[in-house]
Design a protein around this motif. Structure first.
Motif, PDB file in Angstrom:
ATOM      1  N   GLY A   1      -8.516 -22.742 -45.571  1.00  0.00           N
ATOM      2  CA  GLY A   1      -9.747 -23.534 -45.437  1.00  0.00           C
ATOM      3  C   GLY A   1      -9.543 -24.981 -45.855  1.00  0.00           C
ATOM      4  N   LEU A   2      -8.782 -25.181 -46.929  1.00  0.00           N
ATOM      5  CA  LEU A   2      -8.524 -26.540 -47.413  1.00  0.00           C
ATOM      6  C   LEU A   2      -7.771 -27.361 -46.372  1.00  0.00           C
ATOM      7  CD1 LEU A   2      -8.466 -28.622 -49.791  1.00  0.00           C
ATOM      8  CD2 LEU A   2      -6.234 -27.638 -50.339  1.00  0.00           C
ATOM      9  N   PHE A   3      -6.677 -26.805 -45.826  1.00  0.00           N
ATOM     10  CA  PHE A   3      -5.898 -27.555 -44.838  1.00  0.00           C
ATOM     11  C   PHE A   3      -6.656 -27.728 -43.522  1.00  0.00           C
ATOM     12  CE2 PHE A   3      -2.256 -26.595 -47.604  1.00  0.00           C
ATOM     13  CZ  PHE A   3      -1.690 -27.862 -47.655  1.00  0.00           C
ATOM     14  N   LEU A   4      -7.496 -26.781 -43.194  1.00  0.00           N
ATOM     15  CA  LEU A   4      -8.319 -26.925 -42.001  1.00  0.00           C
ATOM     16  C   LEU A   4      -9.332 -28.054 -42.185  1.00  0.00           C
ATOM     17  CD1 LEU A   4      -8.555 -25.584 -39.239  1.00  0.00           C
ATOM     18  CD2 LEU A   4     -10.324 -24.121 -40.190  1.00  0.00           C
ATOM     19  N   ALA A   5      -9.954 -28.105 -43.369  1.00  0.00           N
ATOM     20  CA  ALA A   5     -10.907 -29.180 -43.666  1.00  0.00           C
ATOM     21  C   ALA A   5     -10.199 -30.534 -43.717  1.00  0.00           C
ATOM     22  CB  ALA A   5     -11.612 -28.893 -44.981  1.00  0.00           C
ATOM     23  N   LEU A   6      -9.006 -30.575 -44.309  1.00  0.00           N
ATOM     24  CA  LEU A   6      -8.250 -31.830 -44.360  1.00  0.00           C
ATOM     25  C   LEU A   6      -7.860 -32.314 -42.964  1.00  0.00           C
ATOM     26  CD1 LEU A   6      -5.885 -31.247 -47.430  1.00  0.00           C
ATOM     27  CD2 LEU A   6      -7.805 -32.846 -47.284  1.00  0.00           C
ATOM     28  N   SER A   7      -7.523 -31.360 -42.088  1.00  0.00           N
ATOM     29  CA  SER A   7      -7.158 -31.768 -40.726  1.00  0.00           C
ATOM     30  C   SER A   7      -8.349 -32.377 -39.991  1.00  0.00           C
ATOM     31  CB  SER A   7      -6.594 -30.585 -39.955  1.00  0.00           C
ATOM     32  OG  SER A   7      -7.603 -29.647 -39.660  1.00  0.00           O
ATOM     33  N   PHE A   8      -9.552 -31.877 -40.216  1.00  0.00           N
ATOM     34  CA  PHE A   8     -10.742 -32.470 -39.587  1.00  0.00           C
ATOM     35  C   PHE A   8     -11.113 -33.792 -40.233  1.00  0.00           C
ATOM     36  CE2 PHE A   8     -11.698 -28.018 -38.252  1.00  0.00           C
ATOM     37  CZ  PHE A   8     -11.654 -28.259 -36.891  1.00  0.00           C
TER      38      PHE A   8
ATOM     39  N   TYR B   1      -1.863 -31.495 -40.813  1.00  0.00           N
ATOM     40  CA  TYR B   1      -2.648 -30.558 -41.615  1.00  0.00           C
ATOM     41  C   TYR B   1      -3.088 -29.349 -40.775  1.00  0.00           C
ATOM     42  CZ  TYR B   1      -2.982 -33.929 -45.431  1.00  0.00           C
ATOM     43  OH  TYR B   1      -2.695 -34.784 -46.456  1.00  0.00           O
ATOM     44  N   LEU B   2      -3.364 -29.588 -39.512  1.00  0.00           N
ATOM     45  CA  LEU B   2      -3.738 -28.487 -38.628  1.00  0.00           C
ATOM     46  C   LEU B   2      -2.565 -27.530 -38.410  1.00  0.00           C
ATOM     47  CD1 LEU B   2      -6.001 -27.316 -36.924  1.00  0.00           C
ATOM     48  CD2 LEU B   2      -5.168 -28.686 -35.010  1.00  0.00           C
ATOM     49  N   TYR B   3      -1.360 -28.067 -38.260  1.00  0.00           N
ATOM     50  CA  TYR B   3      -0.169 -27.217 -38.129  1.00  0.00           C
ATOM     51  C   TYR B   3       0.081 -26.416 -39.405  1.00  0.00           C
ATOM     52  CZ  TYR B   3       1.037 -29.792 -33.871  1.00  0.00           C
ATOM     53  OH  TYR B   3       1.031 -30.346 -32.629  1.00  0.00           O
ATOM     54  N   ILE B   4      -0.105 -27.055 -40.544  1.00  0.00           N
ATOM     55  CA  ILE B   4       0.074 -26.341 -41.819  1.00  0.00           C
ATOM     56  C   ILE B   4      -0.954 -25.216 -41.934  1.00  0.00           C
ATOM     57  CG2 ILE B   4      -0.075 -26.547 -44.325  1.00  0.00           C
ATOM     58  CD1 ILE B   4       1.059 -29.391 -44.017  1.00  0.00           C
ATOM     59  N   ALA B   5      -2.203 -25.511 -41.550  1.00  0.00           N
ATOM     60  CA  ALA B   5      -3.251 -24.488 -41.606  1.00  0.00           C
ATOM     61  C   ALA B   5      -2.954 -23.329 -40.661  1.00  0.00           C
ATOM     62  CB  ALA B   5      -4.604 -25.105 -41.273  1.00  0.00           C
ATOM     63  N   SER B   6      -2.346 -23.613 -39.539  1.00  0.00           N
ATOM     64  CA  SER B   6      -2.048 -22.537 -38.591  1.00  0.00           C
ATOM     65  C   SER B   6      -0.845 -21.700 -39.014  1.00  0.00           C
ATOM     66  CB  SER B   6      -1.828 -23.121 -37.192  1.00  0.00           C
ATOM     67  OG  SER B   6      -0.683 -23.950 -37.179  1.00  0.00           O
ATOM     68  N   VAL B   7       0.046 -22.249 -39.822  1.00  0.00           N
ATOM     69  CA  VAL B   7       1.219 -21.499 -40.290  1.00  0.00           C
ATOM     70  C   VAL B   7       0.880 -20.637 -41.505  1.00  0.00           C
ATOM     71  CG1 VAL B   7       3.506 -21.781 -41.346  1.00  0.00           C
ATOM     72  CG2 VAL B   7       2.899 -23.105 -39.336  1.00  0.00           C
TER      73      VAL B   7
END
Length: 183
Positions: free
Chosen positions: A14-21, A28-34
């Motif tokens: 959730g944190l990396f997804l929020a940071l990517s937005f 950050y989106l790639y990190i959230a997906s991994v």
């Protein structure tokens, strides 16, 4: 432990997804997906175990201690209605505190096949104290050359001393006070 890893992984996702937005960053989106791929091995496997809880299903299953002969070791009988046991599960767990001394489930004349469980088929539950597991795949394998099928089995027989050998001394004292395993 596994539940904590699950919640930490979910929070990081959730944190990396929020940071990517927020930063409009694909990194950050790639990190959230991994992250979900990294945390999958740590997720608990709830679907591979079955738990026997006689209090919830008294008409379906019961665990009884039976003494057949005064010199022999008492036996634990797990008696159940046909179809209650899910043989596709890895482990069947039961609590030593649910063992009664007097049988109440009537024995059906239609399905009277018993299956014995050996000591090496048993283990303690890794997290729940006082719960003993039966490895169902090993028990299933022994029935391949028998004259009955898994659907006909309505009793599992375990020597009480095999279960006692698994238990730590403090759990054995609790079980002996409740007279569930001792003769």
């Amino acid at each position: 432990m596994k539940k904590n890893v699950f919640w930490i992984g979910l929070a990081l996702f959730g944190l990396f997804l929020a940071l990517s937005f927020y930063f409009e960053s694909t990194v950050y989106l790639y990190i959230a997906s991994v992250l979900p791929v990294l945390f999958v091995p740590f997720l608990p496997d709830f679907g591979s175990n079955q738990y026997i809880k006689p209090g919830k299903h008294p008409e379906q299953v019961e665990i009884v201690r039976v003494s057949i002969d005064s010199g022999a070791s008492p036996l634990l009988l797990i008696r159940f209605r046909p179809g209650y046991l899910q043989w596709n599960k890895k482990w069947l767990y039961f609590s030593i505190h649910d063992i009664s001394s007097y049988p109440t489930l009537p024995i059906s004349a239609d399905h009277t096949a018993s299956l014995s469980v050996l000591q090496h088929d048993l283990r303690l539950h890794p997290r729940q104290r006082g719960w003993v597991g039966i490895r169902l795949d090993a028990v299933k394998e022994r029935t391949r050359h028998m004259s009955f099928t898994l659907n006909e089995i309505n009793r599992i027989v375990i020597r009480a001393e095999d279960v006692q050998a698994l238990l730590p001394s403090n759990v054995q004292k609790t079980a002996s006070r409740s007279k569930s395993l001792q003769a």
